[in-house]
Write an enzyme that holds these catalytic residues in place. Structure first.
Site, mmCIF file in Angstrom:
data_model
loop_
_atom_site.group_PDB
_atom_site.id
_atom_site.type_symbol
_atom_site.label_atom_id
_atom_site.label_comp_id
_atom_site.label_asym_id
_atom_site.label_seq_id
_atom_site.Cartn_x
_atom_site.Cartn_y
_atom_site.Cartn_z
ATOM 1 N N ASP A 138 6.200 0.647 6.670
ATOM 2 C CA ASP A 138 4.743 0.525 6.507
ATOM 3 C C ASP A 138 4.228 1.628 5.577
ATOM 4 O O ASP A 138 3.843 2.680 6.044
ATOM 5 C CB ASP A 138 4.075 0.613 7.879
ATOM 6 N N ASP A 189 3.362 -6.424 3.491
ATOM 7 C CA ASP A 189 2.933 -5.337 4.373
ATOM 8 C C ASP A 189 3.253 -5.671 5.827
ATOM 9 O O ASP A 189 2.467 -5.427 6.728
ATOM 10 C CB ASP A 189 1.429 -5.072 4.194
ATOM 11 N N HIS A 223 3.489 2.919 12.606
ATOM 12 C CA HIS A 223 2.623 4.081 12.807
ATOM 13 C C HIS A 223 3.268 5.169 13.674
ATOM 14 O O HIS A 223 2.571 5.841 14.436
ATOM 15 C CB HIS A 223 1.286 3.661 13.431
ATOM 16 N N HIS A 259 0.847 -1.206 0.000
ATOM 17 C CA HIS A 259 0.000 0.000 0.000
ATOM 18 C C HIS A 259 0.875 1.246 0.000
ATOM 19 O O HIS A 259 1.824 1.379 0.769
ATOM 20 C CB HIS A 259 -1.009 -0.008 1.143
ATOM 21 N N GLU A 315 -4.836 1.970 2.431
ATOM 22 C CA GLU A 315 -4.977 0.843 3.345
ATOM 23 C C GLU A 315 -5.119 1.309 4.787
ATOM 24 O O GLU A 315 -5.865 0.716 5.571
ATOM 25 C CB GLU A 315 -3.750 -0.073 3.223
ATOM 26 N N GLU A 316 -4.434 2.386 5.148
ATOM 27 C CA GLU A 316 -4.331 2.777 6.548
ATOM 28 C C GLU A 316 -5.654 3.198 7.171
ATOM 29 O O GLU A 316 -5.951 2.831 8.299
ATOM 30 C CB GLU A 316 -3.296 3.895 6.719
#
Length: 452
Positions: free
Chosen positions: A286, A348, A418, A274, A320-321
């Site tokens: 990520d 991922d 994140h 992503h 995606e997030e």
């Protein structure tokens, strides 16, 4: 006749030897002349974080389009998709007020993605600590008018940290609505990580329909421990101020690069990651790593002169997030066009040392792939036992597609996940390249052998 029988008996051995030789070339090319690390550097350093709807996400779309065109893919195109546009706004303030031993103290905090903000007036309320959602339901109306502090930890005894993450992340995804239904004013969560530090972790929440939307923030694990200790000693009020908001959806794109199959062009093998990331850090693990590994996996076919039998696609999924809009739209269009995806492969889980592949599909599909394990063991890729594929490829499952996830070592992933710490410098070049080569080798076998 005797010679024919001998040849038929030798065919499996010859096939293994040919595949073994080509897979070695795939690994050698990636480790000696690979492009994945430099491509990730450009994505992270020249573009940076790429939250859906942001100018940086738009820049990443254009960068990956041009990159795949530069490699001479047969077709490179953009697939439109409407995505959410959430913005963080000014820096968050989370402040404990007048504790007896520590006075007033600030906490390291990030608003959760999709959260509503408090505005400039902020929220000041008494804090009540819980270990999870079940405890909120037990307390019921006792949380009314309060800030609920979710302090459930990732279980350190679970070796696969994704399993531990799954046990704790519900506080982030559902905690706000669960507290709001009893009248809570806001929530604070312990960052979902297995590391003790001062770095807060953001991530998406989901508000439930018809329940009041309340602000939500994450604090670092060190601050969570401090807050918990103070609450054991006294009642405490905390002030929260956030300025995030949800803007109208905007147009974005999945980016797709394709090599057309020479023998079975209607059989598609997709590989991707992503393209979006959170708005802190650089989205290196990520999922910049997965995107660049996917492009590299297809580039290897061009670099080594492999003519694919089946159509290969590198797909950069958007959103995606905080929405999964890209993955869902890709699957919707595939169904609408009656496309046949025999397999989809996603990376991922970070650019760490690859250990194996997980799978979701029929037993027959999975058993066929497991027979290829010996091709990968020389490269220390050995674990073909796990179930699962990936979030972006998940919507293809109802179409009978075999879903495959690259599974690297999980032990360091949730240090960076994140956070502002997810930057290019924390990605190891060799580990990233080994993951890209593993994806390229899996694509090669899927292409050459097909699936029964």
């Amino acid at each position: 006749m005797k010679n024919l029988i001998t040849l038929l008996l030798l065919l499996p051995t010859l096939s293994f030897s040919q595949h073994e030789e080509m897979i070695k070339k795939i690994y050698d090319e990636t480790l000696t002349d690979g492009h994945v690390y430099e491509n990730l550097r450009v994505l992270c350093k020249d573009i940076g974080n790429r939250l859906s709807g942001s100018p940086e996400a738009a820049a990443a779309v254009e960068y990956t389009r041009q990159l795949m065109e530069s490699y001479g893919f047969d077709t490179v195109y953009l697939q439109p998709v409407m995505v959410p546009h959430w913005v963080r706004g000014k820096k968050e303030v989370v402040r404990a007020i007048n504790s007896e031993k520590h006075g007033t103290f600030e906490m390291n905090a990030l608003a959760l993605g999709n959260s509503v903000g408090t505005g400039s007036d902020g929220i000041l309320a008494e804090v009540i600590e819980v270990s999870g959602i079940d405890e909120v339901n037990e307390l019921g109306k006792k949380v009314e008018g309060k800030i609920v502090f979710y302090n459930g930890e990732m279980d350190p005894t679970i070796i696969n940290t994704f399993g531990a993450y799954g046990g704790a992340v519900i506080q982030r995804s559902s905690g706000a609505s669960e507290a709001a239904k009893f009248g809570a004013k806001a929530i604070i969560i312990r960052s979902v990580t297995n590391r003790q530090d001062d770095i807060p972790h953001t991530g998406s929440l989901r508000y439930k329909p018809l329940i009041n939307q309340i602000p939500a923030v994450a604090i670092s694990t060190n601050d969570a421990d401090k807050l918990s200790q103070v609450l054991k000693e006294q009642k405490l009020k905390v002030y929260i101020e956030t300025h995030c908001k949800q803007l109208p959806d905007v147009l974005s794109y999945n980016v797709i690069g394709e090599l057309r199959g020479s023998e079975f062009p209607d059989e598609i093998i997709a590989v991707g990651g992503h393209l979006d990331s959170w708005d802190v850090g650089e989205g290196a693990h990520d999922d910049g790593a997965g995107c660049m590994q996917a492009i590299e996996a297809v580039r290897l076919f061009k670099a080594l002169g492999i003519t694919p039998k089946r159509t290969l696609r590198a797909v950069m999924w958007m959103n995606e997030e905080n929405g999964l809009r890209g993955g869902r739209e890709y699957a919707r269009v595939a169904k609408e066009k009656n496309e046949k995806h025999i397999a989809a492969l996603e990376s991922d889980s970070g650019g760490f040392q690859p250990l194996g592949f997980s799978m979701s599909g029929t037993d027959e599909q999975k058993d066929q792939v497991k027979k290829w394990r010996d091709y990968f063991t020389p490269y220390r890729v050995w674990d073909f036992t796990q179930n699962g594929g990936g979030a972006d490829i998940g919507p293809l499952s109802p179409q009978g597609t075999l879903l495959i996830g690259l599974r690297p070592s999980t032990q360091r992933y949730f240090i960076y996940h994140h956070t502002p710490a997810d930057v290019f410098e924390v990605v190891d070049q060799r580990e990233l390249e080994l993951g890209a080569a593993s994806m390229g080798a899996m694509m090669y076998l899927l292409d050459q052998e097909g699936l029964k």
